[in-house]
Scaffold this motif. Sequence first.
Motif, short mmCIF file in Angstrom:
data_model
loop_
_atom_site.label_atom_id
_atom_site.label_comp_id
_atom_site.label_asym_id
_atom_site.label_seq_id
_atom_site.Cartn_x
_atom_site.Cartn_y
_atom_site.Cartn_z
N GLY A 160 37.39 47.61 38.07
CA GLY A 160 36.21 47.41 38.12
C GLY A 160 35.46 47.62 37.04
O GLY A 160 34.28 48.22 36.77
N GLU A 161 35.96 47.30 35.83
CA GLU A 161 35.65 47.59 34.34
C GLU A 161 34.08 47.11 34.03
O GLU A 161 33.23 47.69 33.46
N GLY A 218 43.47 46.14 43.87
CA GLY A 218 44.02 47.09 43.09
C GLY A 218 43.15 47.00 41.60
O GLY A 218 43.66 47.72 40.77
N LYS A 248 35.00 49.91 41.61
CA LYS A 248 33.93 49.31 42.61
C LYS A 248 34.41 49.21 44.04
O LYS A 248 33.54 49.36 44.96
N SER A 297 48.91 41.57 42.40
CA SER A 297 48.30 42.50 43.63
C SER A 297 48.84 41.45 44.85
O SER A 297 49.28 41.84 45.87
N1 LIG Z 1 45.11 44.35 39.22
C1 LIG Z 1 44.38 43.96 39.82
C2 LIG Z 1 42.97 43.45 39.51
C3 LIG Z 1 42.00 43.23 40.55
N2 LIG Z 1 42.34 43.14 41.67
C4 LIG Z 1 41.30 43.12 43.02
O1 LIG Z 1 40.88 41.61 42.74
C5 LIG Z 1 39.54 41.37 43.44
C6 LIG Z 1 38.65 40.67 42.48
O2 LIG Z 1 39.05 41.11 41.19
P1 LIG Z 1 37.80 41.52 39.79
O3 LIG Z 1 36.53 41.21 40.57
O4 LIG Z 1 37.93 40.95 38.76
O5 LIG Z 1 38.14 43.39 39.99
P2 LIG Z 1 38.29 44.08 38.92
O6 LIG Z 1 39.23 43.85 37.94
O7 LIG Z 1 38.43 45.52 39.56
O8 LIG Z 1 36.90 43.98 38.17
P3 LIG Z 1 36.73 44.20 36.34
O9 LIG Z 1 37.37 42.62 36.17
O10 LIG Z 1 35.31 44.09 36.28
O11 LIG Z 1 37.47 45.08 35.80
C7 LIG Z 1 39.14 42.97 43.46
O12 LIG Z 1 38.89 43.25 44.93
C8 LIG Z 1 40.21 43.74 42.48
O13 LIG Z 1 40.24 45.12 43.37
C9 LIG Z 1 43.72 43.77 41.99
O14 LIG Z 1 43.86 43.85 43.41
N3 LIG Z 1 44.41 44.07 41.31
#
Ligand SMILES: Nc1ccn([C@@H]2O[C@H](COP(=O)(O)OP(=O)(O)OP(=O)(O)O)[C@@H](O)[C@H]2O)c(=O)n1
Length: 421
Positions: free
Chosen positions: A57-58, A54, A66, A129
């Motif tokens: 993917g910033e 959830g 992503k 999540s």
């Molecule tokens: N609110 C969130 C944030 C993250 N994830 C999931 O946790 C996993 C690992 O997190 P991360 O790599 O940090 O994903 P993102 O938060 O999407 O990336 P970013 O920090 O770059 O925004 C990913 O499969 C992401 O989709 C999730 O289920 N719920």
Amino acid sequence: MEPGQPGGSGPAEPGPLPRGVRGAGPKASASPPSGAEAQLQRCAPAVAAVLPAGGRGERMGVPTPKQFCPILERPLISYTLQALERVCWIKDIVVAVTGENMDAMKDLIQRYQHKRISLVEAGVTRHRSIFNGLKALAEGQRDAQLSRPEVVIIHDAVRPFVEEDILLKVVTAAKEHGAAGAVRPLVSTVISPDADGCLDHSLERARHRASEMPQAFLFDVIYEAYQQCSDYDLEFGTECLQLALKYCHIKAKLVEGSPDLWKVTYKRDLYAAESIIKERISEQIHIVMDTKEDEEHIGHHFEEMLKNELNHVKVTSGSLCHPGRDLQQIILEQCYNFICVNVKTSEFEETQKLLDVLTESNISILYPVVVISVHFLDHKSVPIGQKMENLMQIREFAKEVKKRNILLCGLLIYCPQYLYY
Ligand SMILES: Nc1ccn([C@@H]2O[C@H](COP(=O)(O)OP(=O)(O)OP(=O)(O)O)[C@@H](O)[C@H]2O)c(=O)n1
Ligand SMILES: O=C(CO)[C@H](O)[C@H](O)COP(=O)(O)O
């Protein structure tokens, strides 16, 4: 909780089960179990997986989260789901997805025919999540679609290269220690800055590890930890093993994982993932037989031969008796190399069926598909001249399908007694 496909998270499809593990079916693995596998078989826990998917993917810096970014035209998360689905002792796979991506996720499940998936709404942080996924499993008995497992695997949707071997290791260790997680050596030294942005202290690299995924827990341990943890933990925490330690006093067993377990985070990681997928594609071959009876003889013989000749070749065998379903599934798994064994027919019926399905699937748009059409020359039943004449047609076929990026070649085996291998 939302079912991921019509009829909800259906029963586990039969597959190559480690023998003795709950739910083992007729296709149980023929090779002797490895140490960890044997250990898991002895304890045979019911295992489910929770996949947080959830995030936004910033760090990747593209509008699409992503986990939905395409790699070879297929969304990243589909590779991760496939990796978990192949492990048939994982009974349920619960995926946490945001409301806005729920429909896209359902379409993806249908399109790639994913099985055993249930969807839950993601939270605003990864921990939230995961908690939502655990709640769905905990409440499962009432729901009837999911059941509370003894062990739960937690794995990021953006780590597509998870193998059965490491899953077995963390599940077995979790059964013994209450919690377990994959770790890797640190690539860079971790340092701690002070408030002025100057070095406060650095950690001794060799004594520390990077925490990766998958992790596994006794369900009661991690569920209890999530129920007890503070809003601060849920908001800012990044380590599930730490929750088990803090709230349940469980010291997780750390298991060395492979380098491929890294988390797809930046744009360049998509290119790295694509290269790994391409490499794996080149190592995968499917043997298609035109008879069921001979599958064990000739198919097995080919399988053994190929495994001896080539390192890391993945061999599966099947038949086009039910062409649509079986082959579509194989193509969805992105197999580009085929050996098609024509035992029953003196012509190319089976090869023709295979070529038709391959052409229809458009799989060869991206990469060439290689098909080796194997024929047996049994001069007692068919005169050599006639057989050769029939087989010369393969040249015409080959010319035709080459236009569609399918490289076809024929292999004639003189073996009058092939049935008695
Ligand atoms: N609110 C969130 C944030 C993250 N994830 C999931 O946790 C996993 C690992 O997190 P991360 O790599 O940090 O994903 P993102 O938060 O999407 O990336 P970013 O920090 O770059 O925004 C990913 O499969 C992401 O989709 C999730 O289920 N719920
Ligand atoms: O690193 C991890 C384990 O400790 C987790 O895999 C997770 O990916 C961390 O998520 P985030 O990038 O949001 O901190």
